[in-house]
Design an enzyme around this catalytic site. Structure first.
Site, PDB file in Angstrom:
ATOM      1  CE1 TYR A  14     -22.060  -6.232   8.329  1.00 37.29           C
ATOM      2  CE2 TYR A  14     -20.550  -5.604  10.071  1.00 37.29           C
ATOM      3  CZ  TYR A  14     -21.164  -5.337   8.867  1.00 37.29           C
ATOM      4  OH  TYR A  14     -20.867  -4.183   8.210  1.00 37.29           O
ATOM      5  CB  CYS A  70     -32.292   0.863  26.318  1.00 39.35           C
ATOM      6  SG  CYS A  70     -31.652   1.770  27.722  1.00 39.35           S
TER       7      CYS A  70
END
Ligand SMILES: *Cc1c(COP(=O)(O)O)cnc(C)c1O
Length: 423
Positions: free
Chosen positions: A324, A351
């Site tokens: 968000y 990653c």
């Protein structure tokens, strides 16, 4: 000195403490990443809702998707709260934690027939139905069991809650609830179905809402329907105001729970509905600022354009920043006078470039220090995943002098236990 918006979190002798417990020490003792919650902060928030509702028939249903750990549910059950659930799994959690089925409301746009049967078997208090198609299936399921399902229709009042698009739910463009214009027809349909008993009406317009006005607008739209139903001889037993009250992450100034509920009750009374039972479904505002996520600094990596502070918590532990773009306050648990503060991007080991907890934060930190991400009690652990085969964090609850480990750190063995090699 307590931190604004966080009455149980304090800065004490250069140490950040929760209910008086040093967070650095908790991090060292239980390992990081670690969620730590204040039980008294949760109780205080529940009490804020309950004070406003005292003296009238009411139920505070904790929207447990915000944080569904068993000891958290136990805390709210003991405080007299009910629960707002959105799945059969959440139902099982409540019952395991000692919550009462007759204080459960079941929300969600996609309840399966199996989940309906489970909830009917348990005798939950009410189904918050979100479409006419769901109403038909629920009626069939209940009828086949020789029962009538207690129902409230979730009405979409088409008001803008002024919040992030992913957590706004009360607009026509959202998938939630039955459109206001179709609500009366849906009630007529509900009353005609053999397996349905109409109990109430509800709405839930979004999350992290920081002002009372969208609530009052939605409430007026809801009360218009209650009036129209009354004129047809349908007397609803309860009005469910939903949840969604925001908390202070940075400089938001939401009304207190007590203030918001009092304003809404004032409107309900003024419009002549003071005799009806009132339900609320708060999630974030009960738990958000009761918890922190602790993580340890693995490496400092200063660079030409950016300085990276690499910590051992990642987006799999706390996804709100990545998902968000949420801003969550980050504080070192131990103040260092000797270290110069620099601007760091606080990032995790996953990653993905989206794996960050905070951008451009001015912090005095060194390798091995423990950092706290504040306001992590809501939508933290419940949204955790195992991405990068990272076991989920442990959880600790402090309660006055007591420190309880409420969830063990997940092991790799547990994580892969259900998987099978071929052949
Ligand atoms: C998520 C949800 C809530 C709680 O929302 P918060 O913003 O956490 O208070 C309440 N009711 C329903 C139906 C929900 O889906």
């Amino acid at each position: 000195m307590t931190l604004p918006g966080h009455p149980f979190l304090a800065s004490h002798d250069d140490q950040l403490t929760l209910e008086g417990h040093s967070l650095t020490e908790l991090g060292r003792r239980f390992g990081t990443p670690l969620y730590v919650y204040s039980r008294n902060a949760m109780r205080a928030q529940a009490a804020s809702y309950q004070r406003a509702l005292a003296g009238r028939s009411h139920l505070v249903c904790y929207a447990m998707k915000a944080n569904s750990s068993l000891a958290v549910l136990q805390t709210f059950a003991e405080a007299g709260c009910g629960f707002d659930i959105v799945s059969g799994g959440e139902l099982q959690r409540v019952l395991t934690a000692g919550g009462r089925a007759d204080r459960i409301v079941f929300s969600g746009v996609g309840k399966t027939a199996e989940e309906m049967r489970l909830a009917l078997d348990a005798r939950v208090r009410c189904f918050n139905v979100e479409s006419e198609a769901e109403l038909s299936v629920l009626s069939e399921v209940a009828h086949a069991m020789g029962r009538r399902a207690p129902v409230s229709l979730r009405v979409n009042p088409d008001v803008d809650a002024g919040t992030h698009p992913y957590i706004s739910t009360g607009l026509k463009a959202n998938k939630f609830g039955i459109a206001h214009e179709q609500a009366l027809a849906a009630y007529a349909r509900a009353r005609a179905l053999p397996g349905i008993e109409v109990m109430g009406i509800d709405c839930h317009i979004g999350s992290q809402i920081t002002s009372a006005s969208p609530y009052l607008d939605a409430l007026d739209r809801l009360l218009d329907l209650v009036d129209a139903l009354s004129a047809q001889g349908v007397d609803l037993q309860h009005i469910d105001l939903g949840g969604g009250l925001g908390i202070t992450y940075t400089d938001e100034e939401p009304p207190s729970a007590e203030d918001l509920v009092r304003q809404m009750l004032g409107r309900i009374d003024a419009r002549g509905h003071g005799h009806r039972e009132v339900l609320v479904e708060p999630g974030r505002s009960l738990v958000g600022n009761a918890g922190v996520l602790l993580s340890s600094v693995l490496y400092l990596k200063p660079g030409e354009e950016k300085n990276f502070c690499i910590v051992d918590a990642a987006m799999n532990d706390l996804v709100r920043p990545a998902m968000y773009q949420a801003w969550m306050r980050i504080e070192p648990c131990q103040r260092r006078g000797s270290t110069v503060a620099r601007t760091w991007d606080v990032v995790g080991p996953v990653c993905e470039s989206g794996d960050w907890l905070g951008h451009d934060r001015k912090l005095a930190v060194e390798q091995g220090d423990v950092l706290a991400v504040l306001s992590a009690g809501a939508y933290g652990m419940t949204m955790a995943s195992n991405y990068n085969t990272r076991p989920r964090a442990a959880e600790v609850m402090v309660d006055g002098d007591a420190v309880h480990l409420i969830r063990e750190r997940e092991s790799i063995e547990q994580l892969i236990a259900g998987e099978r090699l071929i052949g």
